[in-house]
Design a protein around this motif. Structure first.
Motif, short mmCIF file in Angstrom:
data_model
loop_
_atom_site.label_atom_id
_atom_site.label_comp_id
_atom_site.label_asym_id
_atom_site.label_seq_id
_atom_site.Cartn_x
_atom_site.Cartn_y
_atom_site.Cartn_z
N SER A 1 0.83 -1.19 0.00
CA SER A 1 0.00 0.00 0.00
C SER A 1 0.87 1.25 0.00
N TYR A 2 0.36 2.30 -0.64
CA TYR A 2 1.10 3.56 -0.75
C TYR A 2 1.06 4.31 0.58
N LEU A 3 2.19 4.84 1.00
CA LEU A 3 2.27 5.62 2.23
C LEU A 3 2.34 7.10 1.84
N VAL A 4 1.38 7.86 2.30
CA VAL A 4 1.30 9.26 1.90
C VAL A 4 2.56 10.01 2.34
N LEU A 5 2.87 11.11 1.63
CA LEU A 5 4.11 11.84 1.89
C LEU A 5 4.17 12.38 3.30
N ALA A 6 3.04 12.84 3.84
CA ALA A 6 3.04 13.42 5.17
C ALA A 6 3.46 12.42 6.23
N ARG A 7 3.18 11.12 6.01
CA ARG A 7 3.60 10.08 6.96
C ARG A 7 4.98 9.53 6.60
N LYS A 8 5.24 9.41 5.33
CA LYS A 8 6.52 8.84 4.90
C LYS A 8 7.70 9.73 5.30
N TYR A 9 7.49 11.04 5.22
CA TYR A 9 8.58 11.97 5.50
C TYR A 9 8.39 12.71 6.82
N ARG A 10 7.64 12.09 7.73
CA ARG A 10 7.51 12.67 9.07
C ARG A 10 8.87 12.60 9.77
N PRO A 11 9.35 13.72 10.31
CA PRO A 11 10.67 13.73 10.96
C PRO A 11 10.73 12.73 12.11
N ARG A 12 11.87 12.07 12.23
CA ARG A 12 12.09 11.10 13.31
C ARG A 12 13.23 11.51 14.24
N ARG A 13 13.87 12.64 13.91
CA ARG A 13 14.93 13.17 14.77
C ARG A 13 14.76 14.69 14.85
N PHE A 14 15.34 15.29 15.87
CA PHE A 14 15.24 16.74 16.02
C PHE A 14 15.82 17.47 14.82
N ASP A 15 16.92 16.96 14.26
CA ASP A 15 17.57 17.68 13.16
C ASP A 15 16.79 17.59 11.86
N GLN A 16 15.72 16.80 11.82
CA GLN A 16 14.89 16.71 10.62
C GLN A 16 13.70 17.66 10.66
N LEU A 17 13.45 18.26 11.82
CA LEU A 17 12.34 19.19 11.94
C LEU A 17 12.64 20.47 11.16
N VAL A 18 11.64 20.99 10.46
CA VAL A 18 11.81 22.19 9.63
C VAL A 18 11.11 23.37 10.30
N GLY A 19 11.82 24.48 10.44
CA GLY A 19 11.21 25.72 10.87
C GLY A 19 10.97 25.87 12.36
N GLN A 20 11.43 24.92 13.19
CA GLN A 20 11.20 25.00 14.64
C GLN A 20 12.51 24.96 15.40
N GLU A 21 13.50 25.67 14.87
CA GLU A 21 14.83 25.62 15.46
C GLU A 21 14.86 26.10 16.92
N HIS A 22 14.00 27.08 17.24
CA HIS A 22 14.01 27.63 18.60
C HIS A 22 13.56 26.58 19.62
N VAL A 23 12.60 25.73 19.24
CA VAL A 23 12.13 24.68 20.14
C VAL A 23 13.16 23.55 20.22
N VAL A 24 13.70 23.17 19.08
CA VAL A 24 14.70 22.10 19.04
C VAL A 24 15.91 22.46 19.89
N ARG A 25 16.33 23.72 19.79
CA ARG A 25 17.51 24.13 20.56
C ARG A 25 17.26 24.02 22.06
N ALA A 26 16.12 24.47 22.52
CA ALA A 26 15.82 24.43 23.96
C ALA A 26 15.73 22.99 24.45
N LEU A 27 15.03 22.13 23.71
CA LEU A 27 14.87 20.74 24.13
C LEU A 27 16.20 19.99 24.08
#
Length: 538
Positions: A2-28
């Motif tokens: 079955s096809y896995l939609v892009l939103a699930r297939k490319y969901r970030p699994r590490r902090f460094d893969q998150l886009v646009g939330q650098e301020h939260v990633v840095r604090a955590l």
């Protein structure tokens, strides 16, 4: 498979893969590295910005055992141990996600908290993630407060909401709060440009810009729209296919509309509007694109270097910025916003769009001769204020000019600004602008004022004050302001008068024989602030 939609297939699994939330990633990241762990976290932000994703990554960081099974709390989860893989797969027994929208009652919350006292089955911490926490009932919030404030050492709370204003302050005060930002279009475009080659899908950069704009700050929406675009275009994400899918208006149309307005070619403008309607394009979006184009033109006129060179329409914007006067751009921008706002009230979208275009043609400031140039800004002001009032029936415009108010050579003004302000028929913030400003000088039919409060210097208030002055003096005048300290203002005069009357009232009261007797013989005291001067008879 079955096809896995892009939103699930490319969901970030590490902090460094998150886009646009650098301020939260840095604090955590710093908190995890220093082992300074709070017991409750609150993630806020609009849909699709990564609240649930961030919760899962944090749960992995707290429970990661490392690839060799000997790891500890870390800011870089290994992604291969049992805890990491189980959390990613949604089957980790000690990580519980509860949707408060469908489990909002006190019974569900009590059931969840009853299990909190037990140690984790196979993890370092139990992690309770409550999504859309603002949907919980008041009783449910009350039930969780004590546990939220002093949970067992093995329990961590992660709360997420799109509406933090509805979360009780008693809950907010017990959490570390992180506000996740909406995704800037440039970040979305960059992310899509990395994903599509991995999917072996070709694309045009302008197509990605359209998708990013339609996503309105949500990366999940952008990925879902990209899935739809791939299916719609049979594999190749092109600008034309995305515009057709979204019903978006080609920027070329709005550029041609502005060119027709510049040329005062009503027939051409109506033809372009009809072509857009024939192609079933969103006419509301057309007005949105028109306002955006005008904003970019205004920006280019004031800050030429601020216009991105990679915009396909950059050359057209620079050309239009030279052809339009700044006053015209501001007026047309206001008309476009008003037209879009009033679109639901129009007989239909076609009528709303065409009337907006005709209004731009009808209210357009005329190119005046040098002798009459000083009235141009005032004519624009009159037109802008006309838009804010109930629209009158417009007489047909003979390809001609907007009649400017008559300009007199002498003013009925002796230089006393405070007296003039008292005579103005003006209300609201514009009245406060007049009362709290100090006249610097008057020359060339322009009042130059000094104001201490920058909030009063918005264009709308300046226009209203200029209109009131013009009506009072019988001459079209303009108003210009600068920031600075003020002294001789109507507000200062009134305040001084009020203080004087207050002092006189207090002195008269304290000198009254009966008051003196009460104070001297019975120890009476006057309640501070209780003495008020009598209102003068009108």
């Amino acid at each position: 498979m079955s096809y896995l939609v892009l939103a699930r297939k490319y969901r970030p699994r590490r902090f460094d893969q998150l886009v646009g939330q650098e301020h939260v990633v840095r604090a955590l990241t710093h908190a995890l590295e220093q082992q300074r762990l709070h017991h409750a976290y609150l993630f806020t932000g609009t849909r699709g910005v990564g609240k649930t994703t961030l919760s899962r990554i944090l749960a992995k960081a707290l429970n990661c055992m490392g690839a060799d099974g000997q790891g500890g709390i870390t800011a870089t989860p290994c992604g291969v141990c049992e805890a990491c893989t189980a959390i990613d797969a949604g089957r980790f027994v000690d990580y519980v996600e509860m949707d408060a929208a469908s489990n909002r009652g006190v019974e569900e919350m009590t059931s969840l908290l009853d299990k909190a006292v037990y140690a984790p089955s196979a993890a370092r911490f139990k992690v309770y993630m409550i999504d859309e926490v603002h949907m919980l009932s008041n009783h449910a919030f009350n039930a969780m407060l004590k546990t939220l404030e002093e949970p067992p050492p093995h329990l961590k709370f992660i709360l997420a909401t799109t509406d933090p204003q509805k979360v009780p302050v008693t809950v907010l005060s017990r959490c570390l709060q992180f506000n996740l930002k909406q995704m800037p279009p440039a970040h979305i475009v960059e992310h899509l440009a990395q994903i599509l080659p991995e999917e072996n899908v070709g694309f045009e950069p302008n197509a990605l810009r359209l998708l990013a704009q339609a996503a309105q700050g949500s990366m999940r929406d952008a990925l879902s729209l990209t899935d739809q675009a791939i299916a719609y275009a049979a594999g190749q994400v092109t600008e034309a296919s995305v515009r057709a899918m979204l019903g978006a208006v080609d920027t070329g149309y709005v550029i041609q509309l502005l060119e027709a307005i510049q040329a005062e070619d009503a027939a051409r403008a109506m033809l372009l509007a009809e072509q857009m309607a024939t192609q079933s394009l969103s006419l509301s979006t057309a007005l949105q694109e028109l306002a955006l184009l005008l904003q970019r033109i205004a920006l280019t006129q004031k800050v030429p270097d601020a216009l991105p060179d990679d915009l396909p329409e950059a050359d057209s914007i620079r050309r239009l910025a030279q052809q339009f006067d700044p006053e015209e751009v501001q007026l047309h921008y206001q008309i476009a916003l008003t037209g879009r706002q009033d679109l639901p009230l129009a007989p239909d979208e076609w009528a709303g769009l065409t009337m907006t275009l005709l209004r731009m043609l009808a209210f357009r400031p005329t190119r005046l001769s040098t002798a009459a140039a000083t009235t141009q800004t005032a004519a624009t002001s009159v037109a802008l204020n006309a838009l804010r009032k109930p629209a009158p029936l417009l007489a047909p415009r003979n390809v001609s000019t907007v009649v400017a108010p008559k300009v007199e050579t002498e003013l009925d003004f002796n230089g006393d600004w405070t007296v003039l302000v008292d005579e103005l028929d003006i209300k609201g913030l514009a009245r406060e602008l007049a009362r709290q400003s100090e006249l610097i000088r008057y020359e060339n039919k322009t009042f130059y004022l000094r104001v201490a409060n920058t909030a009063l210097t918005q264009a709308a208030q300046l226009d209203k004050l200029a209109e009131a002055l013009s009506q009072r003096l019988g001459v079209v005048v303009k108003v210009r302001t600068e920031l600075g300290g003020v002294h001789q203002t109507v507000a200062a005069r009134d305040d001084a008068s009020a203080r004087q009357r207050q002092q006189e009232a207090e002195q008269a009261f304290m000198n009254a024989p009966v008051v003196k007797t009460l104070i001297e013989k019975y120890g009476a005291k006057v309640v501070p602030g209780s003495i008020k001067p009598m209102e003068s008879p009108s």
